[in-house]
Design a protein around this motif. Structure first.
Motif, mmCIF file in Angstrom:
data_model
loop_
_atom_site.group_PDB
_atom_site.id
_atom_site.type_symbol
_atom_site.label_atom_id
_atom_site.label_comp_id
_atom_site.label_asym_id
_atom_site.label_seq_id
_atom_site.Cartn_x
_atom_site.Cartn_y
_atom_site.Cartn_z
ATOM 1 N N ARG A 114 0.840 -1.205 0.000
ATOM 2 C CA ARG A 114 0.000 0.000 0.000
ATOM 3 C C ARG A 114 0.879 1.261 0.000
ATOM 4 N NH1 ARG A 114 -1.826 3.434 3.673
ATOM 5 N NH2 ARG A 114 -1.047 2.294 5.464
ATOM 6 N N ARG A 115 1.958 1.266 0.765
ATOM 7 C CA ARG A 115 2.863 2.408 0.782
ATOM 8 C C ARG A 115 3.510 2.633 -0.571
ATOM 9 N NH1 ARG A 115 6.299 1.342 6.072
ATOM 10 N NH2 ARG A 115 4.533 1.061 7.444
ATOM 11 N N LYS A 116 3.908 1.509 -1.214
ATOM 12 C CA LYS A 116 4.531 1.638 -2.527
ATOM 13 C C LYS A 116 3.543 2.213 -3.540
ATOM 14 C CE LYS A 116 8.112 -1.883 -2.195
ATOM 15 N NZ LYS A 116 8.625 -3.143 -2.683
ATOM 16 N N ARG A 117 2.268 1.770 -3.459
ATOM 17 C CA ARG A 117 1.246 2.294 -4.391
ATOM 18 C C ARG A 117 1.005 3.767 -4.146
ATOM 19 N NH1 ARG A 117 -2.353 -2.462 -3.360
ATOM 20 N NH2 ARG A 117 -3.102 -1.099 -1.753
ATOM 21 N N GLU A 118 0.963 4.150 -2.870
ATOM 22 C CA GLU A 118 0.744 5.535 -2.541
ATOM 23 C C GLU A 118 1.934 6.419 -2.940
ATOM 24 O OE1 GLU A 118 -0.181 5.743 1.615
ATOM 25 O OE2 GLU A 118 -2.180 4.867 1.328
#
Length: 106
Positions: A100-104
């Motif tokens: 999720r952090r990478k997508r954000e």
């Protein structure tokens, strides 16, 4: 010869002779021996019963502790399974959070 007569008179009667079997000494000793043997038999039966009782108690204790160890082992397997499931859940959540952090970030 006189010495042999003296020795014979001081010796006990032969229990296997007819005269020996009728003597009071033989009958008294025989009854005392029989009573002693019966008492020993009763004592042995009592001791054997006590040993059997203690053996049964020991078997019951052994079976109890074997069952207790098996129950604790089964309980530990459950705790181990829960631990690994929790570890897997935490890894999965950490991986999802990282994704999720990478997508954000992108």
């Amino acid at each position: 010869m006189a010495q042999l007569a003296t020795d014979y008179n001081t010796m006990e009667m032969n229990p296997d002779s007819a005269q020996g079997k009728l003597s009071d000494t033989f009958v008294t000793k025989e009854s005392e021996n029989r009573e002693a043997v019966e008492k020993l038999g009763a004592d042995f039966k009592e001791i054997i019963a006590e040993v059997k009782s203690k053996l049964e108690f020991a078997r019951d204790e052994y079976n109890y502790w074997c069952d207790e160890a098996k129950r604790e082992d089964d309980e530990m397997k459950i705790y181990q399974q829960q631990y690994y499931e929790e570890e897997e859940r935490l890894r999965r959540e950490a991986a999802e959070e990282e994704a999720r952090r990478k997508r954000e970030a992108s």
